[in-house]
Motif scaffolding. Structure first.
Motif, mmCIF file in Angstrom:
data_model
loop_
_atom_site.group_PDB
_atom_site.id
_atom_site.type_symbol
_atom_site.label_atom_id
_atom_site.label_comp_id
_atom_site.label_asym_id
_atom_site.label_seq_id
_atom_site.Cartn_x
_atom_site.Cartn_y
_atom_site.Cartn_z
ATOM 1 N N ILE A 162 4.982 -13.717 -0.804
ATOM 2 C CA ILE A 162 4.016 -14.909 -1.060
ATOM 3 C C ILE A 162 2.252 -15.184 -1.043
ATOM 4 O O ILE A 162 1.850 -14.093 -1.436
ATOM 5 C CB ILE A 162 3.744 -16.144 -1.906
ATOM 6 N N ILE A 163 2.652 -14.461 0.369
ATOM 7 C CA ILE A 163 1.816 -14.461 1.254
ATOM 8 C C ILE A 163 1.004 -12.473 1.927
ATOM 9 O O ILE A 163 -0.587 -12.608 2.043
ATOM 10 C CB ILE A 163 1.898 -15.652 2.718
ATOM 11 N N LEU A 164 1.929 -12.152 2.216
ATOM 12 C CA LEU A 164 2.166 -11.320 3.008
ATOM 13 C C LEU A 164 1.672 -10.103 1.782
ATOM 14 O O LEU A 164 1.543 -8.627 2.135
ATOM 15 C CB LEU A 164 3.529 -10.588 3.605
ATOM 16 N N ALA A 165 2.163 -10.305 0.710
ATOM 17 C CA ALA A 165 2.094 -9.501 -0.217
ATOM 18 C C ALA A 165 0.378 -8.428 -0.455
ATOM 19 O O ALA A 165 0.747 -7.146 -0.796
ATOM 20 C CB ALA A 165 3.011 -10.043 -1.653
ATOM 21 N N PHE A 166 -0.436 -9.010 -0.504
ATOM 22 C CA PHE A 166 -1.572 -8.497 -0.290
ATOM 23 C C PHE A 166 -2.152 -7.635 0.410
ATOM 24 O O PHE A 166 -2.247 -6.697 -0.096
ATOM 25 C CB PHE A 166 -2.662 -9.633 -0.638
ATOM 26 N N PRO A 167 -1.695 -7.921 1.731
ATOM 27 C CA PRO A 167 -2.173 -7.160 3.113
ATOM 28 C C PRO A 167 -1.095 -5.940 2.663
ATOM 29 O O PRO A 167 -1.827 -4.617 3.010
ATOM 30 C CB PRO A 167 -2.153 -8.397 4.372
ATOM 31 N N ASN A 168 0.086 -5.857 2.310
ATOM 32 C CA ASN A 168 1.097 -4.955 2.629
ATOM 33 C C ASN A 168 0.822 -3.906 1.593
ATOM 34 O O ASN A 168 0.910 -3.039 2.325
ATOM 35 C CB ASN A 168 2.692 -5.851 2.423
ATOM 36 N N ALA A 169 0.023 -4.966 0.318
ATOM 37 C CA ALA A 169 -0.271 -3.493 -0.830
ATOM 38 C C ALA A 169 -1.463 -2.635 0.041
ATOM 39 O O ALA A 169 -1.565 -1.251 -0.552
ATOM 40 C CB ALA A 169 -0.474 -4.101 -1.730
ATOM 41 N N TYR A 170 -2.526 -3.739 0.198
ATOM 42 C CA TYR A 170 -3.461 -2.949 0.874
ATOM 43 C C TYR A 170 -3.689 -1.406 1.581
ATOM 44 O O TYR A 170 -4.452 -1.080 1.744
ATOM 45 C CB TYR A 170 -4.901 -4.422 0.858
ATOM 46 N N TYR A 171 -3.159 -1.965 2.203
ATOM 47 C CA TYR A 171 -2.822 -1.455 3.309
ATOM 48 C C TYR A 171 -1.418 -0.069 3.617
ATOM 49 O O TYR A 171 -1.481 0.731 4.482
ATOM 50 C CB TYR A 171 -2.245 -2.001 5.074
ATOM 51 N N ASN A 172 -0.762 -0.505 2.718
ATOM 52 C CA ASN A 172 0.254 0.658 2.147
ATOM 53 C C ASN A 172 -0.071 1.469 2.385
ATOM 54 O O ASN A 172 -1.969 2.242 1.768
ATOM 55 C CB ASN A 172 0.857 0.076 1.447
ATOM 56 N N LYS A 173 0.132 3.042 2.939
ATOM 57 C CA LYS A 173 -0.610 4.350 2.398
ATOM 58 C C LYS A 173 0.104 4.581 1.280
ATOM 59 O O LYS A 173 1.116 4.641 0.617
ATOM 60 C CB LYS A 173 0.488 5.185 4.099
ATOM 61 N N LEU A 174 -0.450 5.526 1.113
ATOM 62 C CA LEU A 174 -0.775 6.139 -0.545
ATOM 63 C C LEU A 174 0.130 6.936 -0.250
ATOM 64 O O LEU A 174 0.741 7.939 -1.340
ATOM 65 C CB LEU A 174 -1.905 6.417 -1.325
ATOM 66 N N ALA A 175 0.192 8.107 0.353
ATOM 67 C CA ALA A 175 0.929 9.541 0.252
ATOM 68 C C ALA A 175 2.452 8.699 0.454
ATOM 69 O O ALA A 175 2.689 8.488 1.455
ATOM 70 C CB ALA A 175 0.318 9.836 1.928
ATOM 71 N N PRO A 176 2.768 9.920 -0.464
ATOM 72 C CA PRO A 176 4.160 9.659 -0.219
ATOM 73 C C PRO A 176 4.926 10.366 0.964
ATOM 74 O O PRO A 176 4.672 10.604 1.940
ATOM 75 C CB PRO A 176 4.806 11.536 -1.289
ATOM 76 N N MET A 177 6.236 9.424 1.555
ATOM 77 C CA MET A 177 6.854 9.134 2.653
ATOM 78 C C MET A 177 7.476 10.889 2.917
ATOM 79 O O MET A 177 8.535 11.067 1.993
ATOM 80 C CB MET A 177 7.681 8.413 2.847
ATOM 81 N N GLY A 178 7.040 11.711 4.354
ATOM 82 C CA GLY A 178 7.494 12.831 4.513
ATOM 83 C C GLY A 178 6.934 13.673 4.366
ATOM 84 O O GLY A 178 7.608 14.659 4.259
ATOM 85 N N LYS A 179 5.875 13.301 3.943
ATOM 86 C CA LYS A 179 4.942 14.469 3.429
ATOM 87 C C LYS A 179 4.453 15.455 4.804
ATOM 88 O O LYS A 179 4.396 14.592 5.663
ATOM 89 C CB LYS A 179 3.673 13.810 2.185
ATOM 90 N N MET A 180 4.795 16.655 4.765
ATOM 91 C CA MET A 180 4.650 17.328 5.354
ATOM 92 C C MET A 180 2.530 18.309 5.655
ATOM 93 O O MET A 180 2.724 18.574 3.882
ATOM 94 C CB MET A 180 6.377 18.562 5.805
ATOM 95 N N GLU A 181 2.050 18.616 5.614
ATOM 96 C CA GLU A 181 0.737 18.819 6.374
ATOM 97 C C GLU A 181 1.070 20.370 6.683
ATOM 98 O O GLU A 181 2.498 20.782 6.916
ATOM 99 C CB GLU A 181 0.200 18.540 7.335
#
Length: 220
Positions: free
Chosen positions: A169-188
């Motif tokens: 309830i407390i951590l959901a907002f910062p967790n969503a805000y700082y979450n990376k939008l790129a797919p996990m494991g994406k290679m450059e």
């Protein structure tokens, strides 16, 4: 339920300031009609939170949906969920009862309440018929009791959260805000690898000095 619980508790700021400053509905004076709009919105959310929590309790304890009946939920996990849901219902009921008794005292011109002059609110007004037979002293006691229990309940709930699975309830907002939008494991893309593949498929595109450079396949 989540959004309602978080948004409603913005009002805790006013409750705390009223307690510290000895005021009553501190924000009503300079917010005017917008204050009434906000409290009406909070009351609608409070009612929806009560309905949602009641449905969740029924799903867990009466209907007993299969995914809530697994053995790994026995004991503390199941009790913890019920404690949270019941606490939220109680807090929302206190909020609505506080508003109902408060606005009723305002309409009677009671000291300390009449100055707020907010008028009735959209949900709590329907609780007034049960409170109307009471005298001002009793109504004032109920309003203050709900005020204290509501703010004490919020602070107790906040202290309980770190020990509960509902810490999100407390951590959901910062967790969503700082979450990376790129797919996990994406290679450059690696230009060297791209060029080797390109030259293998289309040798005519290879530069003149390509033969002098080490071949990637040979390296590997």
């Amino acid at each position: 339920m989540y959004a309602g619980f978080i948004i409603i508790n913005i009002e805790v700021l006013e409750i705390v300031l009223d307690g510290l400053l000895g005021t009553h509905r501190l924000f009503a004076g300079f917010l005017g009609g917008f204050y009434t709009f906000l409290i009406n919105a909070f009351e609608i959310l409070a009612f929806l939170v009560i309905v949602a929590c009641a449905i969740f309790l029924i799903r867990r304890n009466i209907i007993r949906l299969k995914r809530f009946a697994s053995k790994d939920l026995n004991g503390w996990p199941r009790s913890d969920a019920n404690y949270i849901l019941i606490t939220e219902i109680v807090l929302m009921c206190l909020f609505l009862t506080m508003n109902a008794s408060d606005t009723l005292l305002q309409s009677r011109g009671a000291e300390h309440y009449a100055a707020a002059n907010t008028g009735n609110f959209v949900i709590s007004q329907y609780l007034q018929p049960w409170l109307d037979p009471l005298n001002n002293a009793t109504l004032g006691f109920i309003e203050r009791l709900c005020w204290w229990l509501h703010i004490a309940g919020i602070f107790t709930f906040l202290n309980y959260l770190p020990y509960s699975k509902h810490l999100h309830i407390i951590l959901a907002f910062p967790n969503a805000y700082y979450n990376k939008l790129a797919p996990m494991g994406k290679m450059e893309n690696m230009p060297a690898v791209q060029n080797e593949v390109l030259y293998a498929m289309q040798p005519e595109l290879a530069p003149a000095d390509a033969a002098l450079r080490p071949n990637l396949a040979q390296k590997m």
